[in-house]
Design a protein around this motif. Sequence first.
Motif, PDB file in Angstrom:
ATOM      1  N   ASP A  12       0.887  -1.222   0.050  1.00  0.00           N
ATOM      2  CA  ASP A  12      -0.100  -0.051  -0.151  1.00  0.00           C
ATOM      3  C   ASP A  12       0.996   1.221  -0.024  1.00  0.00           C
ATOM      4  N   ILE A  18      -1.642   4.406   0.583  1.00  0.00           N
ATOM      5  CA  ILE A  18      -2.775   4.556  -0.055  1.00  0.00           C
ATOM      6  C   ILE A  18      -3.637   3.273   0.390  1.00  0.00           C
ATOM      7  N   LYS A  52      -4.358   0.143  -1.838  1.00  0.00           N
ATOM      8  CA  LYS A  52      -3.648   0.216  -3.122  1.00  0.00           C
ATOM      9  C   LYS A  52      -3.160  -0.962  -3.786  1.00  0.00           C
ATOM     10  N   GLU A  76      -8.221   7.145  -2.217  1.00  0.00           N
ATOM     11  CA  GLU A  76      -8.417   5.776  -2.246  1.00  0.00           C
ATOM     12  C   GLU A  76      -9.743   5.346  -3.037  1.00  0.00           C
TER      13      GLU A  76
END
Length: 236
Positions: A30, A43, A46, A223
Amino acid sequence: MEKLEQLYEGKAKKVFATDDPNVVLVDYKDDATAFNGLKKGTIVGKGVINNRVTNFLMQMLEKNGIPTHYIEEISDRETLVKKVTIVPLEVIVRNIAAGSLSKRLGLPEGTKLGQTVIEYCYKDDELGDPMVNEYHIAAMNWVSKQNLDLIAKYALKVNELLSAFLKQSNIELIDFKLEFGITNDGELVLADEISPDTCRFWDSTTHEKLDKDRFRRDLGGVEDAYQEILKRLMGE
Ligand code: TMP
């Protein structure tokens, strides 16, 4: 397939060996960075999204004649891919001016280019991934002339296939970055990822940015943008 020792940790992914010398396991994180690692953040979700989006798009490309490193998705964040030696080039394809091209040529973002543009950057973090041309690539012997011709051909074909595919989801493909690798058998294949980290995706109607520029430029809704791409492509 067994997950063995970590071979490499990049900014967004880790790579592990497996018990097959021709196969490695990619694990998506992430973590997010921008400006060559100067800006750092997370994020949430992610890694899962980029894993799934990349694999979905790689499979679509493979079906349409682009050889890729993709083998099999094995979990939310993990995928088996062919082990390759990465060609040390970032191959950037542009349809619409944005980002560093807008800056370099003084073009307002969103300016349609008269034709597709391919750029090459030498992958070297210490040097800040400098832009290079075919002459530098030949002089430095980073890849053979034959494979560079193939890289350009594949990059343009990926652009056609991806642009048309994304259009069906009301997404405009502004530009993107590809990486290629050479397998143990000597085959040139598309490698790395194709995700909101490595592409500029704009909503076709509103031109809203649905990619990592939201993180790079502190636009908020990072996001949500990644989630929106997953939803539009895969209906989730
Ligand atoms: P640029 O406009 O900043 O040169 O970026 C062009 C495209 O390449 C854009 O879609 C984002 C992607 N990109 C990467 O995937 N990795 C990078 O390190 C950079 C600078 C850009």
